[in-house]
Motif scaffolding. Structure first.
Motif, PDB file in Angstrom:
ATOM      1  N   GLY A 176      74.621  82.778  30.900  1.00 40.42           N
ATOM      2  CA  GLY A 176      74.997  82.590  29.490  1.00 40.42           C
ATOM      3  C   GLY A 176      74.348  81.361  28.884  1.00 40.42           C
ATOM      4  O   GLY A 176      73.858  81.384  27.750  1.00 40.42           O
ATOM      5  N   GLN A 177      74.332  80.271  29.634  1.00 40.39           N
ATOM      6  CA  GLN A 177      73.731  79.031  29.139  1.00 40.39           C
ATOM      7  C   GLN A 177      72.226  79.190  28.970  1.00 40.39           C
ATOM      8  O   GLN A 177      71.650  78.714  27.999  1.00 40.39           O
ATOM      9  N   VAL A 178      71.585  79.870  29.912  1.00 38.17           N
ATOM     10  CA  VAL A 178      70.138  80.070  29.827  1.00 38.17           C
ATOM     11  C   VAL A 178      69.807  80.948  28.626  1.00 38.17           C
ATOM     12  O   VAL A 178      68.866  80.651  27.870  1.00 38.17           O
ATOM     13  N   LEU A 179      70.571  82.020  28.424  1.00 40.42           N
ATOM     14  CA  LEU A 179      70.319  82.888  27.279  1.00 40.42           C
ATOM     15  C   LEU A 179      70.540  82.148  25.961  1.00 40.42           C
ATOM     16  O   LEU A 179      69.776  82.324  25.011  1.00 40.42           O
ATOM     17  N   ASN A 180      71.576  81.331  25.901  1.00 37.78           N
ATOM     18  CA  ASN A 180      71.806  80.539  24.687  1.00 37.78           C
ATOM     19  C   ASN A 180      70.655  79.573  24.432  1.00 37.78           C
ATOM     20  O   ASN A 180      70.230  79.386  23.303  1.00 37.78           O
ATOM     21  N   GLU A 212      65.130  76.355  22.875  1.00 36.25           N
ATOM     22  CA  GLU A 212      64.987  75.161  23.713  1.00 36.25           C
ATOM     23  C   GLU A 212      64.144  75.435  24.947  1.00 36.25           C
ATOM     24  O   GLU A 212      63.546  74.523  25.506  1.00 36.25           O
ATOM     25  N   LEU A 213      64.085  76.697  25.375  1.00 38.13           N
ATOM     26  CA  LEU A 213      63.290  77.064  26.549  1.00 38.13           C
ATOM     27  C   LEU A 213      62.140  77.951  26.109  1.00 38.13           C
ATOM     28  O   LEU A 213      62.294  78.833  25.278  1.00 38.13           O
ATOM     29  N   ASP A 214      60.970  77.701  26.676  1.00 36.28           N
ATOM     30  CA  ASP A 214      59.816  78.546  26.417  1.00 36.28           C
ATOM     31  C   ASP A 214      59.823  79.680  27.421  1.00 36.28           C
ATOM     32  O   ASP A 214      59.941  79.467  28.622  1.00 36.28           O
ATOM     33  N   VAL A 215      59.672  80.876  26.908  1.00 36.63           N
ATOM     34  CA  VAL A 215      59.630  82.045  27.773  1.00 36.63           C
ATOM     35  C   VAL A 215      58.214  82.588  27.732  1.00 36.63           C
ATOM     36  O   VAL A 215      57.676  82.876  26.670  1.00 36.63           O
ATOM     37  N   GLN A 216      57.600  82.698  28.874  1.00 33.00           N
ATOM     38  CA  GLN A 216      56.251  83.239  28.954  1.00 33.00           C
ATOM     39  C   GLN A 216      56.335  84.664  29.461  1.00 33.00           C
ATOM     40  O   GLN A 216      56.862  84.928  30.537  1.00 33.00           O
ATOM     41  N   SER A 217      55.820  85.571  28.665  1.00 28.82           N
ATOM     42  CA  SER A 217      55.821  86.960  29.105  1.00 28.82           C
ATOM     43  C   SER A 217      54.443  87.296  29.647  1.00 28.82           C
ATOM     44  O   SER A 217      53.438  86.742  29.216  1.00 28.82           O
ATOM     45  N   THR A 218      54.396  88.223  30.561  1.00 33.69           N
ATOM     46  CA  THR A 218      53.112  88.618  31.130  1.00 33.69           C
ATOM     47  C   THR A 218      52.404  89.551  30.167  1.00 33.69           C
ATOM     48  O   THR A 218      53.026  90.367  29.484  1.00 33.69           O
TER      49      THR A 218
END
Length: 104
Positions: A61-65, A71-77
């Motif tokens: 839950g915290q990561v998804l928020n 706040e977090l960078d998500v790198q997709s392939t």
């Protein structure tokens, strides 16, 4: 006779002074051990608090928020995975590896 009495008193005083010195050293060592036990308890508490904070920060839950807030960078392939879900991944890895060996 006076000499014997004086040396007996001197011997008793010397033994008591040595006993006092040993007792002082013993108490100092006990204080050090007690202080180290207290520091160990403090460190165990800090470790438990840090572990709890880490678990809370890493909860789904915290990561998804954090991702939703940016706040977090998500790198997709760029390339989707090409594995066939009907086949076993380890077997496919073995087959891919053996085909590369044959090509060389």
């Amino acid at each position: 006779m006076l000499f014997r009495f004086g040396s007996a008193i001197l011997l008793a005083v010397a033994i008591s002074l040595i006993g006092i010195a040993l007792e002082k050293e013993s108490l100092e060592l006990k204080r050090r051990v007690s202080r180290q036990h207290y520091q160990l308890d403090v460190l165990v508490d800090v470790h438990a608090k840090m572990k709890l904070a880490t678990q809370q920060a890493g909860s789904p839950g915290q990561v998804l928020n954090s991702i939703e807030r940016g706040e977090l960078d998500v790198q997709s392939t760029q390339h989707p995975s090409s594995t066939n879900r009907r086949e076993m991944p380890l077997l496919q890895w073995h087959l891919n590896r053996s085909s590369k060996v044959v090509e060389k």
